[in-house]
Enzyme design. Structure first.
Site, PDB file in Angstrom:
ATOM      1  N   ASN A  15       0.875  -1.177   0.000  1.00 38.74           N
ATOM      2  CA  ASN A  15       0.000   0.000   0.000  1.00 38.74           C
ATOM      3  C   ASN A  15       0.911   1.225   0.000  1.00 38.74           C
ATOM      4  OD1 ASN A  15      -1.833   1.999   0.490  1.00 38.74           O
ATOM      5  ND2 ASN A  15      -2.761   1.039   2.293  1.00 38.74           N
ATOM      6  N   ARG A  41      -2.669  -2.239  -3.346  1.00 39.32           N
ATOM      7  CA  ARG A  41      -3.883  -1.462  -3.126  1.00 39.32           C
ATOM      8  C   ARG A  41      -3.824  -0.252  -4.062  1.00 39.32           C
ATOM      9  NH1 ARG A  41      -5.082   3.157   1.001  1.00 39.32           N
ATOM     10  NH2 ARG A  41      -7.304   3.401   0.593  1.00 39.32           N
ATOM     11  N   HIS A  87     -13.026   2.632   0.255  1.00 39.63           N
ATOM     12  CA  HIS A  87     -12.993   1.616   1.315  1.00 39.63           C
ATOM     13  C   HIS A  87     -13.616   0.311   0.830  1.00 39.63           C
ATOM     14  CE1 HIS A  87     -13.183   5.005   4.599  1.00 39.63           C
ATOM     15  NE2 HIS A  87     -11.928   4.676   4.348  1.00 39.63           N
ATOM     16  N   ARG A 105     -11.850  15.439   7.586  1.00 36.56           N
ATOM     17  CA  ARG A 105     -12.644  15.733   6.379  1.00 36.56           C
ATOM     18  C   ARG A 105     -14.044  16.171   6.768  1.00 36.56           C
ATOM     19  NH1 ARG A 105     -11.443  10.122   3.456  1.00 36.56           N
ATOM     20  NH2 ARG A 105      -9.520   9.885   4.629  1.00 36.56           N
ATOM     21  N   GLU A 124      -8.182  -5.481   5.507  1.00 38.14           N
ATOM     22  CA  GLU A 124      -8.062  -5.101   4.097  1.00 38.14           C
ATOM     23  C   GLU A 124      -6.918  -5.832   3.400  1.00 38.14           C
ATOM     24  OE1 GLU A 124      -9.190  -0.624   3.639  1.00 38.14           O
ATOM     25  OE2 GLU A 124      -8.758  -0.986   5.740  1.00 38.14           O
TER      26      GLU A 124
END
Ligand code: ADP
Length: 403
Positions: free
Chosen positions: A7, A94, A183, A244, A386
């Site tokens: 990743n 990823r 996600h 955010r 993940e």
């Protein structure tokens, strides 16, 4: 079979080495501040239920140097768990944005790299870093196929009524402006795990999966497929997040522009200075709780806004599904914060959600049910994984290609 999951961020390199015969991690780690004078490198080796940590500071000029250091660590006699780089049979990357061009995990050749490159305007910070990760893996681990696994993939089943925005048609046809969702690997993993946990076929299940970490997104999963999600063209909309803003009136942007804020500055503020941080100055929810305990009214408001905004999204997705069988909480906040879970579900008793307060307050790393036995709607905590999902998707893509 050993799979390396990679990743890549613009200045970071995160990895996990998995034994896919058991689904267990062998090693994991992170190299940060690549390109700076000093790059922290943290590495873990797993041995049964134990893990051995190792940290060092070094200087890595670029992702290529970082990747070589990672390979040296993975094959290190003491810190590593493989004897030769050739033991790695596949590398799962990823990749944040696959857009409409790449909707399935795929073995990466020149054509796929070009498509990921074409999607850079959609994910200007992420896709170039993902490409760098693929390039270095193909250079230094050329024996192992590189497979790209996309954050957007799981949401590619959304129907147009969910993914289109009410904007002129040409914005979609010319610029690809639509809801993509993110996600995806996490929502996919926890929805499959939820079906396994409930011992029900995924085809018959309607779920709302709530991935609540630094970034927060919720997905309506019908029969194992995403039919709607809260993130959009970018990972900015949805509930309030750490930094955010989540959903805001889009007219705020031209309003700020008229006040003299430049587009890049507005973008930075909405992504990095908003959410919990914008409301109370703190973005880590544990810090927000500590401030609440001291009576900080802004921290209290930030927490209330977070829970309320999640409940609002649950309600919206519930209406889209028509029938909801289970709510699934996952990621740092979803798995750990019992007060937040309780507050998000407040008032939903009449919808058939009956939370078991005692079960909700138990801390555990296991998948578990936190609703009462007679609750019409199940509430589950499913720890996300993940990396495992990326490794699994990578192997499936290789199988499909007969590799
Ligand atoms: P990311 O989205 O970066 O993967 P994580 O899933 O690790 O993030 O979630 C990070 C968030 O989880 C932070 O806001 C952190 O405060 C929160 N978190 C982690 N542990 C706890 C805890 N025990 N109680 C409440 N929040 C927690």
């Amino acid at each position: 079979m050993i799979v390396l999951v990679v990743n890549c961020g613009s200045s970071s390199f995160k990895y996990q080495l998995l034994d896919m015969d058991t689904g267990k991690p062998l090693c994991s780690g992170l190299v940060e501040r690549i390109g700076e004078s000093s790059s922290p490198f943290s590495h873990k080796k797993y041995a049964g239920s134990e893990s051995l940590s190792f940290k060092k500071e070094d200087s890595y000029a670029d992702h290529s140097a970082a990747f070589q250091a990672v390979l040296a660590m993975l094959t290190h006699p003491e810190h590593g768990s493989i004897s030769r780089v050739e033991d790695i049979k596949a590398i799962g990357h990823r990749v944040v944005h696959g857009g409409e061009l790449l909707t399935r995990a795929c073995v990466v050749g020149e054509e796929e790299k070009e498509k990921i490159r074409l999607l850079v305007p959609m994910a200007p910070l992420h896709n170039p870093a993902c490409l760098q990760g693929i390039e270095v893996a193909q250079t230094f681990c050329s024996h192992a196929p590189s497979v790209a696994v996309f954050d957007t993939e799981f949401h590619s089943t959304m129907p147009p009524r969910a993914f289109r925005y009410g904007l002129p048609q040409k914005f979609y046809t010319d610029f690809g402006i639509r809801r993509y969702g993110f996600h995806g690997t996490s929502h996919k993993y926890v929805s499959r795990k939820a079906a396994e946990f409930l011992r029900l076929p995924p085809e018959n299940l309607n779920l709302i999966t709530c991935h609540l970490g630094n970034g927060c997104s919720l997905t309506a999963v019908q029969g194992g497929k995403s039919i709607d999600t809260t993130m959009g063209l970018t990972p900015l909309p949805g509930p309030l997040m750490g930094t955010r803003c989540g959903d805001i009136d889009p007219a705020i942007i031209p309003f700020l522009a008229a006040k003299g804020y430049a587009p890049a500055e507005i973008d930075r503020i909405l992504n990095k200075e908003s959410g919990l941080k914008g409301i109370c100055g703190l973005n880590d929810l544990r810090d927000v709780h500590a401030a609440r305990e001291k009576g900080d009214a802004r921290a209290e408001l930030a927490f209330e806004m977070l829970c309320y905004s999640i409940r609002r999204q649950i309600g919206a997705l519930w209406a889209c599904l028509g029938r909801t069988d289970a709510l699934v909480f996952t990621a740092g906040i979803g798995e750990n914060d019992s007060e937040l879970r309780q507050k998000c579900l407040q008032g939903l008793e009449r919808w058939g959600v009956s939370l078991d307060q005692a079960k909700n307050s138990v801390r555990s790393p296991e998948a578990r049910r936190i609703s009462k036995d007679d609750s019409k709607v199940q509430v589950l905590i499913i720890p996300t994984n993940e990396e495992l999902e990326i490794a699994r998707s990578a192997l499936l893509a290789l199988e499909k290609d007969g590799i």
